[in-house]
Design a protein around this motif. Structure first.
Motif, PDB file in Angstrom:
ATOM      1  N   PRO A   1      -5.575  -0.156  -2.859  1.00  0.00           N
ATOM      2  CA  PRO A   1      -6.407  -1.021  -2.015  1.00  0.00           C
ATOM      3  C   PRO A   1      -7.865  -1.038  -2.469  1.00  0.00           C
ATOM      4  O   PRO A   1      -8.413  -0.007  -2.853  1.00  0.00           O
ATOM      5  N   THR A   2      -8.450  -2.208  -2.429  1.00  0.00           N
ATOM      6  CA  THR A   2      -9.881  -2.377  -2.656  1.00  0.00           C
ATOM      7  C   THR A   2     -10.594  -1.994  -1.351  1.00  0.00           C
ATOM      8  O   THR A   2      -9.932  -1.764  -0.325  1.00  0.00           O
ATOM      9  N   PRO A   3     -11.915  -1.970  -1.330  1.00  0.00           N
ATOM     10  CA  PRO A   3     -12.601  -1.737  -0.048  1.00  0.00           C
ATOM     11  C   PRO A   3     -12.174  -2.743   1.034  1.00  0.00           C
ATOM     12  O   PRO A   3     -11.927  -2.354   2.177  1.00  0.00           O
ATOM     13  N   LEU A   4     -12.054  -4.027   0.666  1.00  0.00           N
ATOM     14  CA  LEU A   4     -11.572  -5.016   1.632  1.00  0.00           C
ATOM     15  C   LEU A   4     -10.143  -4.693   2.049  1.00  0.00           C
ATOM     16  O   LEU A   4      -9.787  -4.785   3.223  1.00  0.00           O
ATOM     17  N   GLY A   5      -9.319  -4.301   1.099  1.00  0.00           N
ATOM     18  CA  GLY A   5      -7.936  -3.937   1.405  1.00  0.00           C
ATOM     19  C   GLY A   5      -7.855  -2.771   2.372  1.00  0.00           C
ATOM     20  O   GLY A   5      -7.035  -2.770   3.307  1.00  0.00           O
ATOM     21  N   ARG A   6      -8.704  -1.765   2.175  1.00  0.00           N
ATOM     22  CA  ARG A   6      -8.715  -0.614   3.089  1.00  0.00           C
ATOM     23  C   ARG A   6      -9.124  -1.043   4.492  1.00  0.00           C
ATOM     24  O   ARG A   6      -8.556  -0.577   5.485  1.00  0.00           O
ATOM     25  N   LEU A   7     -10.094  -1.947   4.580  1.00  0.00           N
ATOM     26  CA  LEU A   7     -10.517  -2.465   5.879  1.00  0.00           C
ATOM     27  C   LEU A   7      -9.360  -3.182   6.575  1.00  0.00           C
ATOM     28  O   LEU A   7      -9.060  -2.923   7.747  1.00  0.00           O
ATOM     29  N   VAL A   8      -8.711  -4.078   5.847  1.00  0.00           N
ATOM     30  CA  VAL A   8      -7.606  -4.852   6.424  1.00  0.00           C
ATOM     31  C   VAL A   8      -6.452  -3.923   6.808  1.00  0.00           C
ATOM     32  O   VAL A   8      -5.889  -4.042   7.897  1.00  0.00           O
ATOM     33  N   LEU A   9      -6.100  -2.995   5.929  1.00  0.00           N
ATOM     34  CA  LEU A   9      -5.006  -2.064   6.230  1.00  0.00           C
ATOM     35  C   LEU A   9      -5.325  -1.193   7.440  1.00  0.00           C
ATOM     36  O   LEU A   9      -4.436  -0.886   8.241  1.00  0.00           O
ATOM     37  N   GLY A  10      -6.590  -0.814   7.586  1.00  0.00           N
ATOM     38  CA  GLY A  10      -6.988  -0.019   8.745  1.00  0.00           C
ATOM     39  C   GLY A  10      -6.755  -0.741  10.055  1.00  0.00           C
ATOM     40  O   GLY A  10      -6.453  -0.119  11.083  1.00  0.00           O
ATOM     41  N   ARG A  11      -6.860  -2.045  10.035  1.00  0.00           N
ATOM     42  CA  ARG A  11      -6.580  -2.854  11.234  1.00  0.00           C
ATOM     43  C   ARG A  11      -5.105  -3.230  11.328  1.00  0.00           C
ATOM     44  O   ARG A  11      -4.546  -3.333  12.413  1.00  0.00           O
TER      45      ARG A  11
ATOM     46  N   GLY B   1     -10.168 -14.170   1.810  1.00  0.00           N
ATOM     47  CA  GLY B   1     -11.389 -14.348   1.040  1.00  0.00           C
ATOM     48  C   GLY B   1     -11.721 -13.274   0.027  1.00  0.00           C
ATOM     49  O   GLY B   1     -12.884 -13.122  -0.338  1.00  0.00           O
ATOM     50  N   GLY B   2     -10.727 -12.528  -0.428  1.00  0.00           N
ATOM     51  CA  GLY B   2     -11.022 -11.525  -1.450  1.00  0.00           C
ATOM     52  C   GLY B   2      -9.800 -10.742  -1.864  1.00  0.00           C
ATOM     53  O   GLY B   2      -8.752 -10.810  -1.218  1.00  0.00           O
ATOM     54  N   ARG B   3      -9.948  -9.992  -2.945  1.00  0.00           N
ATOM     55  CA  ARG B   3      -8.856  -9.163  -3.455  1.00  0.00           C
ATOM     56  C   ARG B   3      -8.623  -7.987  -2.521  1.00  0.00           C
ATOM     57  O   ARG B   3      -9.564  -7.328  -2.104  1.00  0.00           O
ATOM     58  N   LEU B   4      -7.363  -7.730  -2.232  1.00  0.00           N
ATOM     59  CA  LEU B   4      -6.999  -6.627  -1.350  1.00  0.00           C
ATOM     60  C   LEU B   4      -6.513  -5.412  -2.118  1.00  0.00           C
ATOM     61  O   LEU B   4      -6.538  -4.289  -1.596  1.00  0.00           O
ATOM     62  N   PHE B   5      -6.058  -5.635  -3.352  1.00  0.00           N
ATOM     63  CA  PHE B   5      -5.554  -4.547  -4.186  1.00  0.00           C
ATOM     64  C   PHE B   5      -6.047  -4.733  -5.612  1.00  0.00           C
ATOM     65  O   PHE B   5      -6.151  -5.860  -6.090  1.00  0.00           O
TER      66      PHE B   5
ATOM     67  N   ALA C   1       0.833  -1.207   0.000  1.00  0.00           N
ATOM     68  CA  ALA C   1       0.000   0.000   0.000  1.00  0.00           C
ATOM     69  C   ALA C   1       0.868   1.257   0.000  1.00  0.00           C
ATOM     70  O   ALA C   1       0.598   2.202  -0.737  1.00  0.00           O
ATOM     71  N   ASP C   2       1.919   1.263   0.813  1.00  0.00           N
ATOM     72  CA  ASP C   2       2.786   2.442   0.913  1.00  0.00           C
ATOM     73  C   ASP C   2       3.564   2.679  -0.375  1.00  0.00           C
ATOM     74  O   ASP C   2       3.744   3.818  -0.796  1.00  0.00           O
ATOM     75  N   ALA C   3       4.037   1.602  -0.983  1.00  0.00           N
ATOM     76  CA  ALA C   3       4.839   1.717  -2.206  1.00  0.00           C
ATOM     77  C   ALA C   3       3.972   2.013  -3.424  1.00  0.00           C
ATOM     78  O   ALA C   3       4.439   2.625  -4.384  1.00  0.00           O
ATOM     79  N   GLY C   4       2.749   1.537  -3.413  1.00  0.00           N
ATOM     80  CA  GLY C   4       1.862   1.755  -4.548  1.00  0.00           C
ATOM     81  C   GLY C   4       2.083   0.816  -5.714  1.00  0.00           C
ATOM     82  O   GLY C   4       1.428   0.935  -6.745  1.00  0.00           O
ATOM     83  N   SER C   5       3.012  -0.116  -5.559  1.00  0.00           N
ATOM     84  CA  SER C   5       3.240  -1.117  -6.607  1.00  0.00           C
ATOM     85  C   SER C   5       3.920  -2.332  -6.002  1.00  0.00           C
ATOM     86  O   SER C   5       4.655  -2.221  -5.019  1.00  0.00           O
TER      87      SER C   5
END
Length: 85
Positions: A59-69, A46-50, A15-19
């Motif tokens: 980040p996908t919505p799931l990715g944002r959720l996971v990254l937030g935690r 159970g889903g795509r994170l990026f 997420a920080d690197a963007g790639s």
């Protein structure tokens, strides 16, 4: 697959690197190895994170959720290690 702290660090680095390419370089990994790790983490959660395209990863919505935690956990663990030393 059990999710481990190193997996959370990988997600934060991507997420920080963007790639995947830049994150792999920062983590000292080969890009194909990092891609494989990401696929396994995504399967475990159970889903795509990026979303990935030629311009990078976002980040996908799931990715944002996971990254937030994940981010606070990674920070707290780092602080714990620093204090213990």
């Amino acid at each position: 697959m059990d999710l481990e702290v190193r997996h959370l660090r990988v997600l934060c680095a991507i997420a920080d690197a963007g790639s995947l390419h830049r994150a792999a370089r920062e983590l000292g990994l080969a890009q194909p190895s990092l891609s494989t790790q990401l696929r396994r983490i995504e399967q475990a959660l159970g889903g795509r994170l990026f979303t990935r395209d030629r311009t990078g990863c976002r980040p996908t919505p799931l990715g944002r959720l996971v990254l937030g935690r994940a981010r606070p956990l990674v920070r707290e663990l780092g602080a714990l290690v620093t204090e213990a030393r």
